[in-house]
Design an enzyme around this catalytic site. Structure first.
Site, PDB file in Angstrom:
ATOM      1  N   GLU A  48       0.811  -1.221   0.000  1.00  0.00           N
ATOM      2  CA  GLU A  48       0.000   0.000   0.000  1.00  0.00           C
ATOM      3  C   GLU A  48       0.841   1.267   0.000  1.00  0.00           C
ATOM      4  O   GLU A  48       0.504   2.238  -0.672  1.00  0.00           O
ATOM      5  CB  GLU A  48      -0.976   0.018   1.180  1.00  0.00           C
ATOM      6  CG  GLU A  48      -2.241  -0.810   0.962  1.00  0.00           C
ATOM      7  CD  GLU A  48      -2.085  -2.261   1.377  1.00  0.00           C
ATOM      8  OE1 GLU A  48      -0.955  -2.659   1.728  1.00  0.00           O
ATOM      9  OE2 GLU A  48      -3.085  -2.996   1.354  1.00  0.00           O
TER      10      GLU A  48
ATOM     11  N   PHE B  51      -9.778  -1.440   2.388  1.00  0.00           N
ATOM     12  CA  PHE B  51     -10.495  -1.048   3.600  1.00  0.00           C
ATOM     13  C   PHE B  51      -9.771   0.162   4.197  1.00  0.00           C
ATOM     14  O   PHE B  51      -8.541   0.177   4.238  1.00  0.00           O
ATOM     15  CB  PHE B  51     -10.499  -2.179   4.635  1.00  0.00           C
ATOM     16  CG  PHE B  51     -11.360  -3.361   4.258  1.00  0.00           C
ATOM     17  CD1 PHE B  51     -12.627  -3.519   4.797  1.00  0.00           C
ATOM     18  CD2 PHE B  51     -10.903  -4.319   3.372  1.00  0.00           C
ATOM     19  CE1 PHE B  51     -13.425  -4.609   4.456  1.00  0.00           C
ATOM     20  CE2 PHE B  51     -11.684  -5.405   3.014  1.00  0.00           C
ATOM     21  CZ  PHE B  51     -12.953  -5.551   3.562  1.00  0.00           C
TER      22      PHE B  51
ATOM     23  N   ASP C 203      -9.410   0.791   7.087  1.00  0.00           N
ATOM     24  CA  ASP C 203      -8.614   0.284   8.212  1.00  0.00           C
ATOM     25  C   ASP C 203      -7.139   0.094   7.829  1.00  0.00           C
ATOM     26  O   ASP C 203      -6.280   0.048   8.696  1.00  0.00           O
ATOM     27  CB  ASP C 203      -9.156  -1.072   8.663  1.00  0.00           C
ATOM     28  CG  ASP C 203     -10.663  -1.089   8.843  1.00  0.00           C
ATOM     29  OD1 ASP C 203     -11.122  -1.259   9.967  1.00  0.00           O
ATOM     30  OD2 ASP C 203     -11.389  -0.929   7.837  1.00  0.00           O
ATOM     31  N   PHE C 204      -6.866  -0.039   6.536  1.00  0.00           N
ATOM     32  CA  PHE C 204      -5.484  -0.271   6.105  1.00  0.00           C
ATOM     33  C   PHE C 204      -4.712   1.037   5.931  1.00  0.00           C
ATOM     34  O   PHE C 204      -3.588   1.047   5.456  1.00  0.00           O
ATOM     35  CB  PHE C 204      -5.432  -1.060   4.786  1.00  0.00           C
ATOM     36  CG  PHE C 204      -6.225  -2.348   4.765  1.00  0.00           C
ATOM     37  CD1 PHE C 204      -6.634  -2.957   5.946  1.00  0.00           C
ATOM     38  CD2 PHE C 204      -6.559  -2.952   3.563  1.00  0.00           C
ATOM     39  CE1 PHE C 204      -7.375  -4.143   5.932  1.00  0.00           C
ATOM     40  CE2 PHE C 204      -7.295  -4.133   3.538  1.00  0.00           C
ATOM     41  CZ  PHE C 204      -7.704  -4.726   4.716  1.00  0.00           C
TER      42      PHE C 204
ATOM     43  N   HIS D 234     -11.532  -4.412  10.191  1.00  0.00           N
ATOM     44  CA  HIS D 234     -12.188  -4.289   8.879  1.00  0.00           C
ATOM     45  C   HIS D 234     -13.550  -3.612   8.992  1.00  0.00           C
ATOM     46  O   HIS D 234     -14.428  -3.836   8.162  1.00  0.00           O
ATOM     47  CB  HIS D 234     -12.397  -5.662   8.238  1.00  0.00           C
ATOM     48  CG  HIS D 234     -11.160  -6.290   7.679  1.00  0.00           C
ATOM     49  ND1 HIS D 234     -10.187  -6.830   8.470  1.00  0.00           N
ATOM     50  CD2 HIS D 234     -10.737  -6.477   6.404  1.00  0.00           C
ATOM     51  CE1 HIS D 234      -9.217  -7.320   7.699  1.00  0.00           C
ATOM     52  NE2 HIS D 234      -9.540  -7.113   6.437  1.00  0.00           N
TER      53      HIS D 234
HETATM   54  C1  LIG Z   1      -2.738  -4.157   4.558  1.00  0.00           C
HETATM   55  C2  LIG Z   1      -3.724  -5.046   3.911  1.00  0.00           C
HETATM   56  N1  LIG Z   1      -3.901  -4.970   2.572  1.00  0.00           N
HETATM   57  C3  LIG Z   1      -4.802  -5.755   1.966  1.00  0.00           C
HETATM   58  C4  LIG Z   1      -5.553  -6.640   2.684  1.00  0.00           C
HETATM   59  C5  LIG Z   1      -6.620  -7.487   2.007  1.00  0.00           C
HETATM   60  N2  LIG Z   1      -6.150  -8.874   1.867  1.00  0.00           N
HETATM   61  C6  LIG Z   1      -6.437  -9.798   2.796  1.00  0.00           C
HETATM   62  S1  LIG Z   1      -5.712 -11.256   2.481  1.00  0.00           S
HETATM   63  C7  LIG Z   1      -5.035 -10.672   1.058  1.00  0.00           C
HETATM   64  C8  LIG Z   1      -4.188 -11.574   0.216  1.00  0.00           C
HETATM   65  C9  LIG Z   1      -3.049 -12.145   0.976  1.00  0.00           C
HETATM   66  O1  LIG Z   1      -2.329 -13.003   0.175  1.00  0.00           O
HETATM   67  P1  LIG Z   1      -1.159 -13.887   0.759  1.00  0.00           P
HETATM   68  O2  LIG Z   1      -0.277 -13.052   1.602  1.00  0.00           O
HETATM   69  O3  LIG Z   1      -0.541 -14.620  -0.357  1.00  0.00           O
HETATM   70  O4  LIG Z   1      -1.901 -14.894   1.763  1.00  0.00           O
HETATM   71  P2  LIG Z   1      -2.949 -16.047   1.413  1.00  0.00           P
HETATM   72  O5  LIG Z   1      -4.303 -15.413   1.424  1.00  0.00           O
HETATM   73  O6  LIG Z   1      -2.610 -16.622   0.117  1.00  0.00           O
HETATM   74  O7  LIG Z   1      -2.809 -17.013   2.536  1.00  0.00           O
HETATM   75  C10 LIG Z   1      -5.364  -9.341   0.858  1.00  0.00           C
HETATM   76  C11 LIG Z   1      -4.947  -8.523  -0.274  1.00  0.00           C
HETATM   77  C12 LIG Z   1      -5.359  -6.680   4.085  1.00  0.00           C
HETATM   78  N3  LIG Z   1      -6.081  -7.495   4.853  1.00  0.00           N
HETATM   79  N4  LIG Z   1      -4.431  -5.891   4.667  1.00  0.00           N
END
Ligand SMILES: Cc1ncc(C[n+]2csc(CCOP(=O)(O)OP(=O)(O)O)c2C)c(N)n1
Ligand SMILES: [Mg+2]
Lengths: 334, 326
Positions: free
Chosen positions: A70, A93, A95-96, A139
C-alpha cells in the site's frame, strides 16, 4: 424517472465515465482487475467486492493491479497525480490506512502549501468504511476524522447511489487530494441514478428533509437510520430536519448553522467515535457560532469508544441505530 | 530424517494436521449454511507448513499469523473448542467472541494472533525475537506470511531489522500461488520462481522447500530454529503449498484452473503424503492413523456442537478491556 442502480454500480459508472472523458484517469489497487499472472481471464475480481468489475476490459492499460504494497501503490497514485495523471488509488479497507498514511498526510496533503502553491495533486483515494458485517476490529472502522484532521485533503462520504456517482466524479475531477469513503453496507442500496455524466459540488450539504423542531446531522449509512427515526418521531408531532453534509472537509457549515438557527436543536449521528470526531466537531462549531439559537444541549449519537467487536450482539449494541437517534432527539425536546 | 522423529512425535504431528484439515473442512460446510458471521479464510491444504514448523516450538516461542490463521493456532496448541466458539462469536471463544476468525490469539500458548492486516506480523515477531534475545531464554519468534504479504514494506524492513540485530527469528513464507486472485508470478517477480531469493539479498540464510512435504518443512525449520536458539540469527523458509478453498469463503475462484485443487487433493495432499511415507517405512500402522482420523472427527463435531450451544457474550463485554486502566 431515471433508472435505479446499486451504490456500487454508481461508483463503477462514475469511474468508467471519468476514464472515458480523460485518459489521464487511472485506477490502481489490489485485484481491481484480478487474475494477474495467472492463465485465467483477467477481470476475475474487479476489486474485493466487485466494484470495479468490467473496467479492465475497457481500459486494460489504465486499470492496474498492484502488489500488496500500500505504501508503494497509494504513494504512486499520489506521485503520478503530482506529475500530470489523475489517479484513483483504491485502499481496500480504510482500516489499512496505517500501512500507507504517510504518503497521504505528509505528502499529498502538504505539497501545495509547502511548495508555495505550485503543486497540483488531483489524486482520489477510494476506500471502504463501516461496521455491521461481523468483520471485527480491523475491517469495520470509519476513520475519516483522522483524514479530515489534515489540512490539504478533502473527505467525501456519500450516503446514496445518486450522491456516490456525482461526488466521485467531482472528486476525480477535483484538483486537490480527495479521499472518498464508501460504506460497505450501502453497496447494494438501490437508487435513481441518471445515466449521463454529472457532478455534485464538494462542500455542499444535502438537506434530506426539512422539519421545524430538530436538526439531525448524519453521514453515510446513518442517514437511513436518521430517516427511520424521523418518521417515527413525526407520528408524535416532532418534525426533524436531516442534513447529510456529504463531505466533512470541506464542511458546509452554513447549511448546519442556518438550520440550527431555525430549529434550535441539534443531534449529530456518526458511526465513528465522539472523541475528536465529526460529531464533537459539529457540536463545537455550532456552540461557538450559533450558541444563542440553541434551546437544548446538542446531542451526539456515536459508537462507544471501543474497537468494533466481532460477536453480532455486541456489534449491534455498538452501532448507532434509529432507536438511539430517536432517544437523542427526544432528549433535546425535554 | 524420519528416523529422528519418535513414533509418538509422528502420531502427534499427524494428529495436528488432521485436526486442521477436519476443523477447516467443517468450518467450510458450516459457513456454506450461512450460519457463520464475518470473513473466513481457510487453511486446508497447507497443514504441513504450520505443523512442520510448530512441532519444534514450545509455549515460550512466539508466532504471528495471518488472516488465514486457524492452522497456525491449532499447530501452536490453541484448543479447538475455544477456536470454534470464537468463530461463532460466542462467549466461550478464545477471545470471548470479540475477535472472530481473523483475530484468534492465545498469548499463553505463544500465539500472538491471527491478523487482519496483511504484513503486520513480521515487525511484531521481530519484537518478540528482540525480547527473546534480551531475556536470553533461548526462545525464538516465527512469523508466518503469504506470497502476497511478502510484498509488504513491513516485511522488507523486518528482514533488514532482523539481520541488523541478529534476531532469533524465522520468516516462514507460505507461497500458495495466490494473493486473493493475483499470482506471485505477476506481483513478486524475483528473477526466479523462489521468493526466498530476496531474503538472501538481506544477508540471511534462505531456503525453498516443498511445503506439502511435512518432513521437508520439519527439517528446514529444525535447522533454522536450532540456529536461532544458539544465537545464529534469522532464517527465511519459503514453503510452496496450495490452498484448497477460495481466498475467503464465498470466492468463486475463476482465476484458478478447474482441476488445480482436485489434482492437488489427489496427488499432493500433505496428509496423504505423510501417511504414505510413515506406513511404507513401517514406522506407523495405517490403523493407527485411521484411529486418529476418527477421534479428530469426533473432536470437531463436539467443538461445533459446543459452539452452537454456547451463549453470546454478555453485553457488558462491549465496554470491557479497551485499556488496562483508564
Ligand atoms: C494491509 C492489507 N492490505 C490488503 C488486505 C486485504 N487482503 C487480505 S488477504 C489478502 C491476500 C493475501 O495473500 P497472501 O499473503 O498470499 O496470503 P494467502 O491469502 O494466500 O494465505 C489481501 C490482499 C489486508 N487485509 N491488509
Ligand atoms: Mg498466498
Amino acid at each position: 424517472m431515471a433508472r435505479k442502480i446499486m451504490f456500487k454500480d454508481a461508483i463503477n459508472e462514475a469511474m468508467r465515465l471519468e476514464m472515458e472523458r480523460d485518459e489521464k484517469v487511472i485506477l490502481l489497487g489490489l485485484d481491481v482487475a484480478g487474475a494477474a499472472g495467472t492463465d485465467q481471464p483477467r477481470d476475475a475480481w474487479g476489486g474485493v467486492l466487485g466494484v470495479s468489475k468490467g473496467l479492465y476490459p475497457l481500459f486494460p492499460d489504465r486499470v492496474i493491479d498492484t502488489p500488496i504494497s500500500e505504501s508503494a501503490y497509494i504513494g504512486a497514485a499520489v506521485g503520478a497525480s503530482a506529475c500530470g495523471m489523475r489517479a484513483i488509488g483504491e485502499l481496500m479497507f480504510s482500516d489499512f490506512m496505517g500501512v500507507c498514511f504517510d504518503q497521504l498526510y505528509n505528502q499529498a496533503a502538504k505539497f501545495r502549501y509547502m511548495f508555495g502553491g505550485k503543486a497540483v495533486t488531483p489524486v482520489t483515494i477510494r476506500t471502504m468504511i463501516g461496521a455491521g458485517f461481523s468483520a471485527a476490529a480491523q475491517h469495520s472502522q470509519s476513520p475519516y476524522s483522522m483524514f479530515a484532521h489534515v489540512p490539504g485533503m478533502k473527505c467525501i462520504i456519500p450516503s446514496n447511489p445518486y450522491d456516490a456517482k456525482g461526488l466521485l466524479a467531482a472528486s476525480i475531477e477535483d484538483d486537490d487530494p480527495c479521499v472518498f469513503f464508501e460504506h460497505k453496507a450501502l453497496y447494494t442500496m438501490k437508487g435513481e441514478v441518471p445515466e449521463e455524466h454529472y457532478t455534485i459540488p464538494l462542500g455542499k450539504a444535502n438537506i434530506v428533509q426539512e422539519g421545524k423542531d430538530v436538526t439531525i446531522v448524519a453521514l453515510a449509512r446513518m442517514v437511513q437510520f436518521a430517516e427511520k427515526a424521523a418518521k417515527k418521531l413525526a407520528k408524535d408531532g416532532i418534525e426533524c430536519t436531516i442534513i447529510d453534509p456529504r463531505t466533512i472537509s470541506p464542511m458546509d457549515w452554513n447549511a448546519i448553522y442556518s438550520s440550527v438557527e431555525k430549529t434550535g436543536r441539534l443531534v449529530v449521528v456518526d458511526e465513528s467515535y465522539d472523541l475528536c470526531g465529526v460529531a464533537s466537531d459539529v457540536c463545537g462549531h455550532v456552540a461557538q457560532n450559533v450558541f444563542g439559537a440553541l434551546k437544548a444541549a446538542p446531542q451526539m449519537v456515536t459508537a462507544p469508544f471501543v474497537p468494533t467487536p466481532f460477536a453480532s450482539n455486541l456489534e449491534a449494541a455498538y452501532l448507532p441505530d434509529a432507536n438511539k437517534i430517536e432517544a437523542a432527539v427526544r432528549k433535546t425536546m425535554e | 530424517m524420519k528416523a529422528q522423529l519418535s513414533k509418538e512425535d509422528l502420531l502427534k504431528a499427524y494428529r495436528k494436521m488432521r485436526e486442521i484439515r477436519e476443523f477447516e473442512d467443517r468450518v467450510h460446510v458450516e459457513f456454506a449454511k450461512g450460519t457463520l458471521p464475518g470473513f473466513v479464510h481457510l487453511y486446508s491444504g497447507e497443514e504441513a507448513v504450520a505443523v512442520g514448523v510448530c512441532e519444534h516450538l514450545n509455549d515460550l516461542d512466539r508466532i504471528a499469523s495471518t488472516h488465514r490463521g486457524h492452522g497456525h493456532c491449532i499447530a501452536k496448541g490453541v484448543e479447538l473448542e475455544g477456536m470454534m466458539a470464537e468463530i461463532y462469536g460466542k462467549k466461550t471463544g478464545t477471545c470471548g467472541g470479540k475477535g472472530g476468525s481473523m483475530h484468534i490469539a492465545d498469548l499463553d500458548k505463544g500465539m500472538m494472533g491471527a491478523n487482519g492486516i496483511v504484513g503486520a506480523g513480521p515487525p511484531l515477531i521481530a519484537g518478540a525475537a528482540l525480547a527473546s534475545k534480551l531475556r536470553k531464554d533461548g526462545s525464538v519468534g516465527v512469523v508466518f506470511f503469504g506470497d502476497g504479504a511478502s510484498n509488504q514494506g513491513t516485511n522488507f524492513e523486518s528482514m533488514n531489522f532482523a539481520v541488523t540485530l541478529d534476531l532469533p527469528m524465522i520468516f516462514v513464507l507460505e507461497n500458495n500461488g495466490y494473493a486473493e486472485s493475483t499470482s506471485p508470478k505477476y506481483s513478486a517477480k524475483v528473477g526466479s520462481d523462489n521468493i526466498a531469493d530476496r531474503a538472501r539479498g538481506f544477508g540471511m540464510p534462505a531456503v525453498t522447500v516443498d511445503g506439502n512435504d511435512f518432513f521437508a518443512v520439519y527439517e528446514a525449520a529444525g535447522e533454522a530454529i536450532e540456529r536461532a536458539r544458539k544465537g545464529g540469527g534469522p532464517t527465511f523458509i519459503e514453503c510452496k503449498t496450495m490452498r484448497y478453498f477460495g481466498h475467503f469463503e464465498g470466492d468463486a475462484q475463476t482465476y484458478r484452473p478447474k482441476d488445480e485443487v482436485k489434482g492437488a487433493r489427489a496427488n499432493d495432499c500433505p496428509l496423504k503424503r505423510f501417511a504414505a511415507a510413515v506406513t511404507s517405512a513401517g514406522l506407523v500402522e495405517a490403523a493407527e492413523l485411521e484411529a486418529i482420523d476418527k477421534s479428530v472427527l469426533d473432536q470437531v463435531e463436539k467443538a461445533v456442537k459446543a459452539a452452537e450451544a454456547a451463549p453470546q457474550p454478555d453485553l457488558d463485554a462491549l465496554m470491557a478491556d479497551v485499556y488496562v486502566s483508564y
